[in-house]
Scaffold this motif. Structure first.
Motif, PDB file in Angstrom:
ATOM      1  N   GLY A   1     -60.747  44.753  -4.689  1.00  0.00           N
ATOM      2  CA  GLY A   1     -60.222  44.331  -3.378  1.00  0.00           C
ATOM      3  C   GLY A   1     -60.145  43.063  -2.990  1.00  0.00           C
ATOM      4  N   HIS A   2     -61.440  42.356  -3.484  1.00  0.00           N
ATOM      5  CA  HIS A   2     -61.585  40.810  -3.257  1.00  0.00           C
ATOM      6  C   HIS A   2     -61.250  39.932  -4.308  1.00  0.00           C
ATOM      7  CE1 HIS A   2     -62.910  42.567   0.585  1.00  0.00           C
ATOM      8  NE2 HIS A   2     -63.495  43.457  -0.201  1.00  0.00           N
TER       9      HIS A   2
ATOM     10  N   CYS B   1     -56.908  37.811  -0.603  1.00  0.00           N
ATOM     11  CA  CYS B   1     -57.485  39.036  -1.380  1.00  0.00           C
ATOM     12  C   CYS B   1     -56.574  40.353  -1.616  1.00  0.00           C
ATOM     13  CB  CYS B   1     -58.652  39.478  -0.640  1.00  0.00           C
ATOM     14  SG  CYS B   1     -60.081  38.511  -0.517  1.00  0.00           S
TER      15      CYS B   1
ATOM     16  N   CYS C   1     -58.278  38.315   4.770  1.00  0.00           N
ATOM     17  CA  CYS C   1     -59.065  39.702   4.638  1.00  0.00           C
ATOM     18  C   CYS C   1     -60.243  39.849   5.212  1.00  0.00           C
ATOM     19  CB  CYS C   1     -59.688  39.545   2.930  1.00  0.00           C
ATOM     20  SG  CYS C   1     -60.364  40.878   2.285  1.00  0.00           S
TER      21      CYS C   1
ATOM     22  N   CYS D   1     -63.004  40.271   4.752  1.00  0.00           N
ATOM     23  CA  CYS D   1     -64.146  39.781   4.198  1.00  0.00           C
ATOM     24  C   CYS D   1     -64.392  38.157   4.372  1.00  0.00           C
ATOM     25  CB  CYS D   1     -64.285  39.495   2.724  1.00  0.00           C
ATOM     26  SG  CYS D   1     -63.034  38.684   1.722  1.00  0.00           S
TER      27      CYS D   1
HETATM   28 ZN   LIG Z   1     -61.496  39.886   0.697  1.00  0.00          ZN
END
Ligand SMILES: [Zn+2]
Length: 318
Positions: free
Chosen positions: A160-161, A184, A177, A179
């Motif tokens: 996912g990243h 991402c 994202c 994160c």
């Molecule tokens: Zn991410």
């Protein structure tokens, strides 16, 4: 063997009694509970207790638990979930005490789905494959040499990243994202990203088409976008095409790195796999080092919505 399976998601809990053997599972009874986004440990334990009571006077030998976020399967600890207040929660130890010291296995939900595909699904005869859940987020579960590969810090296959979208003049800017990064796969191709892309493209259409300019920008869910695509909505079709393209891009990077036999797709968005597959396949094949990966399969899981429960059950086959 009778197994109590607890499939804990970001927004719901499913408790079920299953009969399990080495190659198949059968759901005997199940019950669902909604989970609040800020659910704490004590509330979760109460919900589990109520859900298991609702299954009736059941007997089981083992318990399998799948959790969203980071798990420490060896010590039975739910380490972290970004959406909740749960941290370092010794859930296996607590449930074991509650259920007469029965063996409890826990694992990250996506890894458990990958294991279920190996034990019960389309990957029984495969040893090296990637499972990708495409839902409200995107997660990966990796099986290498027939076993789930968790990585040094227990967080392998965070597909996912993978960065899949760059800033390009005139195009939709990459989406930020959870994160912190932009572009991402999870931000771009999971449910919320699909919804945002539809709205962005609708606004672009408004600029070109004065008859649309007075319309309110619709805020469709990913599921609604898929339904619109099935009904021929051109924006929805283009959004599903882009989503498939991005998933194929990320899958190709994973396969070029790991020389896998198959990539399996599950989760709510992957229910519309037929809409995603043409662009996914094209994007994947166009980036694949074909001579090294001559026959990689891209498939939708056959486990359907049961994948999480099947995963929880598969964990108990140790
Ligand atoms: Zn991410």
């Amino acid at each position: 063997m009778n197994v109590l399976a607890l499939d804990i998601g970001g927004s719901k809990l499913i408790a079920a009694l299953l009969v399990v053997d080495d190659s198949r599972f059968e759901i005997i009874s199940e019950t669902h509970r909604l989970l609040a986004a800020d659910c704490r440990q004590e509330q979760l334990l109460t919900l589990i207790d109520h859900a298991v009571s609702e299954l009736g006077n059941i007997t089981f030998e083992r318990v399998g638990v799948t959790i969203p976020g980071l798990a420490d399967p060896h010590n039975g600890i739910w380490v972290y979930a970004c959406f909740s207040g749960i941290r370092d929660f010794p859930i296996a130890q607590i449930l074991s005490k509650q259920y007469g010291n029965k063996p409890i296995a826990i694992e990250n939900d996506v890894n458990a789905c990958a294991l279920a595909e190996k034990k019960f699904g389309k990957c029984r005869d495969l040893n090296d494959f990637l499972w990708i859940t495409v839902s409200n987020g995107i997660g990966g579960g990796l099986v290498l040499d027939g076993k789930v590969y968790s990585g040094h810090f227990g967080a392998a296959a965070e597909i996912g990243h993978f960065g899949v979208m760059d800033f390009v003049d005139g195009c939709q800017p990459p989406i930020q994202c959870g994160c912190g990064h932009f572009g991402c796969l999870e931000a771009e191709a999971a449910g919320p990203g699909i919804a945002k892309r539809y709205a962005w493209r609708f606004r672009e259409q408004q600029k070109l088409n004065p008859t649309l300019s007075a319309s309110v920008v619709p805020s469709y869910t990913a599921q609604q976008v898929a339904e619109l695509a099935r009904n021929g909505d051109t924006i929805a079709l283009s959004v599903m095409e882009t989503t498939g393209m991005l998933l194929g891009k990320a899958a190709s990077y994973a396969v070029n790195l790991l020389n896998l036999e198959a990539v399996l797709f599950g989760g709510g968005v992957a229910q519309s796999f037929d809409l995603l597959l043409p662009s996914l396949e094209k994007s994947f094949r166009s980036r694949l080092f074909r001579n090294a990966n001559p026959s990689v399969k891209l498939e939708q899981t056959g486990l359907g919505y049961c994948a999480g429960l099947a995963g929880a059950a598969a964990l108990t086959l140790f």
